[in-house]
Write a protein that holds these residues in place. Structure first.
Motif, PDB file in Angstrom:
ATOM      1  N   PRO A 104      41.845  52.418  39.889  1.00 22.66           N
ATOM      2  CA  PRO A 104      43.042  52.467  39.040  1.00 22.66           C
ATOM      3  C   PRO A 104      44.145  51.508  39.479  1.00 22.66           C
ATOM      4  O   PRO A 104      44.238  51.130  40.653  1.00 22.66           O
ATOM      5  CB  PRO A 104      43.529  53.914  39.197  1.00 22.66           C
ATOM      6  N   ASP A 105      44.991  51.172  38.515  1.00 24.16           N
ATOM      7  CA  ASP A 105      46.201  50.417  38.833  1.00 24.16           C
ATOM      8  C   ASP A 105      46.974  51.164  39.908  1.00 24.16           C
ATOM      9  O   ASP A 105      47.142  52.378  39.835  1.00 24.16           O
ATOM     10  CB  ASP A 105      47.080  50.308  37.583  1.00 24.16           C
ATOM     11  N   HIS A 106      47.427  50.443  40.887  1.00 23.43           N
ATOM     12  CA  HIS A 106      48.237  51.056  41.942  1.00 23.43           C
ATOM     13  C   HIS A 106      49.182  50.007  42.503  1.00 23.43           C
ATOM     14  O   HIS A 106      49.038  48.816  42.233  1.00 23.43           O
ATOM     15  CB  HIS A 106      47.353  51.657  43.051  1.00 23.43           C
ATOM     16  N   ARG A 107      50.165  50.453  43.251  1.00 22.41           N
ATOM     17  CA  ARG A 107      51.103  49.529  43.898  1.00 22.41           C
ATOM     18  C   ARG A 107      51.507  50.105  45.239  1.00 22.41           C
ATOM     19  O   ARG A 107      51.404  51.314  45.457  1.00 22.41           O
ATOM     20  CB  ARG A 107      52.325  49.278  43.006  1.00 22.41           C
ATOM     21  N   HIS A 108      51.946  49.230  46.145  1.00 18.26           N
ATOM     22  CA  HIS A 108      52.426  49.664  47.460  1.00 18.26           C
ATOM     23  C   HIS A 108      53.362  48.597  47.991  1.00 18.26           C
ATOM     24  O   HIS A 108      53.191  47.401  47.690  1.00 18.26           O
ATOM     25  CB  HIS A 108      51.263  49.912  48.426  1.00 18.26           C
ATOM     26  N   PRO A 109      54.363  49.013  48.762  1.00 12.80           N
ATOM     27  CA  PRO A 109      55.345  48.030  49.255  1.00 12.80           C
ATOM     28  C   PRO A 109      54.739  46.899  50.078  1.00 12.80           C
ATOM     29  O   PRO A 109      55.168  45.743  49.923  1.00 12.80           O
ATOM     30  CB  PRO A 109      56.326  48.880  50.065  1.00 12.80           C
ATOM     31  N   PRO A 110      53.753  47.135  50.951  1.00 15.44           N
ATOM     32  CA  PRO A 110      53.282  45.991  51.747  1.00 15.44           C
ATOM     33  C   PRO A 110      52.536  44.968  50.882  1.00 15.44           C
ATOM     34  O   PRO A 110      51.816  45.345  49.955  1.00 15.44           O
ATOM     35  CB  PRO A 110      52.306  46.615  52.750  1.00 15.44           C
ATOM     36  N   GLU A 111      52.716  43.695  51.194  1.00  7.06           N
ATOM     37  CA  GLU A 111      51.890  42.680  50.540  1.00  7.06           C
ATOM     38  C   GLU A 111      50.454  42.825  51.044  1.00  7.06           C
ATOM     39  O   GLU A 111      50.211  43.377  52.114  1.00  7.06           O
ATOM     40  CB  GLU A 111      52.437  41.273  50.818  1.00  7.06           C
ATOM     41  N   GLU A 112      49.523  42.319  50.259  1.00  6.56           N
ATOM     42  CA  GLU A 112      48.109  42.623  50.524  1.00  6.56           C
ATOM     43  C   GLU A 112      47.228  41.424  50.199  1.00  6.56           C
ATOM     44  O   GLU A 112      47.474  40.697  49.241  1.00  6.56           O
ATOM     45  CB  GLU A 112      47.714  43.805  49.642  1.00  6.56           C
ATOM     46  N   ILE A 113      46.188  41.257  50.987  1.00  7.17           N
ATOM     47  CA  ILE A 113      45.180  40.222  50.715  1.00  7.17           C
ATOM     48  C   ILE A 113      43.816  40.903  50.641  1.00  7.17           C
ATOM     49  O   ILE A 113      43.458  41.680  51.540  1.00  7.17           O
ATOM     50  CB  ILE A 113      45.119  39.180  51.846  1.00  7.17           C
ATOM     51  N   TYR A 114      43.090  40.633  49.576  1.00 11.43           N
ATOM     52  CA  TYR A 114      41.690  41.071  49.478  1.00 11.43           C
ATOM     53  C   TYR A 114      40.782  39.871  49.751  1.00 11.43           C
ATOM     54  O   TYR A 114      41.067  38.759  49.293  1.00 11.43           O
ATOM     55  CB  TYR A 114      41.351  41.542  48.067  1.00 11.43           C
ATOM     56  N   VAL A 115      39.676  40.127  50.433  1.00 10.94           N
ATOM     57  CA  VAL A 115      38.582  39.158  50.513  1.00 10.94           C
ATOM     58  C   VAL A 115      37.422  39.752  49.726  1.00 10.94           C
ATOM     59  O   VAL A 115      36.854  40.791  50.119  1.00 10.94           O
ATOM     60  CB  VAL A 115      38.140  38.895  51.973  1.00 10.94           C
ATOM     61  N   ALA A 116      37.069  39.132  48.595  1.00 15.66           N
ATOM     62  CA  ALA A 116      35.951  39.629  47.784  1.00 15.66           C
ATOM     63  C   ALA A 116      34.641  39.288  48.487  1.00 15.66           C
ATOM     64  O   ALA A 116      34.434  38.149  48.909  1.00 15.66           O
ATOM     65  CB  ALA A 116      35.997  38.977  46.404  1.00 15.66           C
ATOM     66  N   LEU A 117      33.786  40.287  48.606  1.00 11.84           N
ATOM     67  CA  LEU A 117      32.466  40.061  49.215  1.00 11.84           C
ATOM     68  C   LEU A 117      31.355  40.247  48.189  1.00 11.84           C
ATOM     69  O   LEU A 117      30.174  40.339  48.547  1.00 11.84           O
ATOM     70  CB  LEU A 117      32.271  41.011  50.401  1.00 11.84           C
ATOM     71  N   SER A 118      31.733  40.323  46.921  1.00 16.14           N
ATOM     72  CA  SER A 118      30.764  40.522  45.840  1.00 16.14           C
ATOM     73  C   SER A 118      31.394  39.974  44.565  1.00 16.14           C
ATOM     74  O   SER A 118      32.554  39.558  44.561  1.00 16.14           O
ATOM     75  CB  SER A 118      30.495  42.023  45.650  1.00 16.14           C
ATOM     76  N   LEU A 119      30.642  40.046  43.480  1.00 16.05           N
ATOM     77  CA  LEU A 119      31.256  39.828  42.174  1.00 16.05           C
ATOM     78  C   LEU A 119      32.170  41.014  41.871  1.00 16.05           C
ATOM     79  O   LEU A 119      32.107  42.053  42.528  1.00 16.05           O
ATOM     80  CB  LEU A 119      30.166  39.702  41.103  1.00 16.05           C
ATOM     81  N   GLY A 120      32.997  40.879  40.858  1.00 14.44           N
ATOM     82  CA  GLY A 120      33.925  41.948  40.486  1.00 14.44           C
ATOM     83  C   GLY A 120      35.232  41.321  40.034  1.00 14.44           C
ATOM     84  O   GLY A 120      35.505  40.148  40.340  1.00 14.44           O
ATOM     85  N   ASP A 121      36.015  42.069  39.284  1.00 17.34           N
ATOM     86  CA  ASP A 121      37.241  41.552  38.674  1.00 17.34           C
ATOM     87  C   ASP A 121      38.489  42.176  39.292  1.00 17.34           C
ATOM     88  O   ASP A 121      38.473  43.341  39.688  1.00 17.34           O
ATOM     89  CB  ASP A 121      37.279  41.902  37.174  1.00 17.34           C
ATOM     90  N   TRP A 122      39.559  41.385  39.298  1.00 16.61           N
ATOM     91  CA  TRP A 122      40.878  41.844  39.759  1.00 16.61           C
ATOM     92  C   TRP A 122      41.903  41.510  38.677  1.00 16.61           C
ATOM     93  O   TRP A 122      41.715  40.554  37.903  1.00 16.61           O
ATOM     94  CB  TRP A 122      41.284  41.123  41.037  1.00 16.61           C
ATOM     95  N   ARG A 123      42.993  42.267  38.643  1.00  8.33           N
ATOM     96  CA  ARG A 123      44.101  41.906  37.760  1.00  8.33           C
ATOM     97  C   ARG A 123      45.415  42.378  38.382  1.00  8.33           C
ATOM     98  O   ARG A 123      45.431  43.245  39.263  1.00  8.33           O
ATOM     99  CB  ARG A 123      43.943  42.520  36.370  1.00  8.33           C
ATOM    100  N   GLN A 124      46.515  41.793  37.892  1.00  6.47           N
ATOM    101  CA  GLN A 124      47.868  42.169  38.336  1.00  6.47           C
ATOM    102  C   GLN A 124      48.710  42.447  37.102  1.00  6.47           C
ATOM    103  O   GLN A 124      48.589  41.743  36.089  1.00  6.47           O
ATOM    104  CB  GLN A 124      48.502  41.026  39.131  1.00  6.47           C
ATOM    105  N   ASP A 125      49.586  43.455  37.222  1.00  6.84           N
ATOM    106  CA  ASP A 125      50.528  43.784  36.141  1.00  6.84           C
ATOM    107  C   ASP A 125      49.835  43.946  34.790  1.00  6.84           C
ATOM    108  O   ASP A 125      50.368  43.521  33.754  1.00  6.84           O
ATOM    109  CB  ASP A 125      51.610  42.693  36.034  1.00  6.84           C
ATOM    110  N   LYS A 126      48.646  44.538  34.787  1.00 13.13           N
ATOM    111  CA  LYS A 126      47.884  44.763  33.552  1.00 13.13           C
ATOM    112  C   LYS A 126      47.643  43.466  32.784  1.00 13.13           C
ATOM    113  O   LYS A 126      47.477  43.461  31.563  1.00 13.13           O
ATOM    114  CB  LYS A 126      48.573  45.805  32.664  1.00 13.13           C
ATOM    115  N   GLY A 127      47.664  42.330  33.490  1.00 11.38           N
ATOM    116  CA  GLY A 127      47.362  41.030  32.878  1.00 11.38           C
ATOM    117  C   GLY A 127      45.857  40.872  32.716  1.00 11.38           C
ATOM    118  O   GLY A 127      45.101  41.836  32.868  1.00 11.38           O
TER     119      GLY A 127
END
Ligand SMILES: [Fe+2]
Length: 198
Positions: A138-161
């Protein structure tokens, strides 16, 4: 503890390397990663706790075997993660067991650095997330900035964009408090993440 220290250090080095491989030095992700991995030069080992699995861990072996293929762009990082997986305490998103049964059994998270993880370090949290095929986190948010490293296929989005697929080895940077989500396609989604709360 020496072995744990070595496997953790290999994981940190491979994660920072994966981020540096896909970012310029001036990118927000590279700057955040610099702070995170500088802090990890002296992690405090956490007290040993029993490893634990949740139902979605049934996908971890398949996801890791895909991610550790030698032609995978982040295979070194995936192999370093695989060395830690047997010791991780997996959990589901708090509250997900009451929201939707199928979600509770189709995602898993584990902390590597931070509370409940294998080491502690001030201002840093590092972990791994796994989604079953065709599942959205689900959409979520948290104060710390964050970096993901994708290790597979899959989709990401920000601000419901619009959704985008960084691809294996791809990096996703989430500025502080931005709304974000991810979803798996026909394969499990596997990603590591790190947060800086400085
Ligand atoms: Fe997040």
């Amino acid at each position: 503890m020496t072995d744990r220290r070595a496997t953790l250090q290999a994981f940190f080095t491979s994660m920072h390397g994966a981020i540096r491989a896909r970012t310029a030095a001036s990118d927000s992700a590279a700057i955040a990663a610099g702070k995170i991995f500088a802090g990890l030069e002296r992690p405090e080992p956490a007290a040993p706790r029993p490893a634990d699995r949740v139902p979605a861990c049934r996908y971890i072996d398949d996801a890791l075997s895909d991610a550790t293929r030698t032609d995978h762009p982040a295979a070194d990082h995936a192999r370093a993660l695989a060395a830690l997986v047997p010791d991780l305490t997996w959990y589901t998103r708090p509250g997900s067991d009451t929201a939707d049964d199928s979600f509770a059994t189709s995602h898993a998270n584990a902390t590597i650095v931070g509370n409940g993880g294998l080491a502690r370090c001030p201002n840093v949290r590092i972990g791994v997330s796994l989604l079953a095929p065709n599942v959205q986190y689900p959409d979520h948010r948290h104060p710390p900035e964050e970096i993901y490293v994708a290790l597979s296929l899959g989709d990401w989005r920000q601000d419901k964009g619009p959704w985008h697929e960084p691809g294996p080895g791809g990096i996703v940077y989430n500025p502080p408090s931005i709304l974000h989500a991810m979803r798996a396609g026909s394969m499990p989604l596997l990603a590591t993440w790190c947060l800086w709360n400085g």
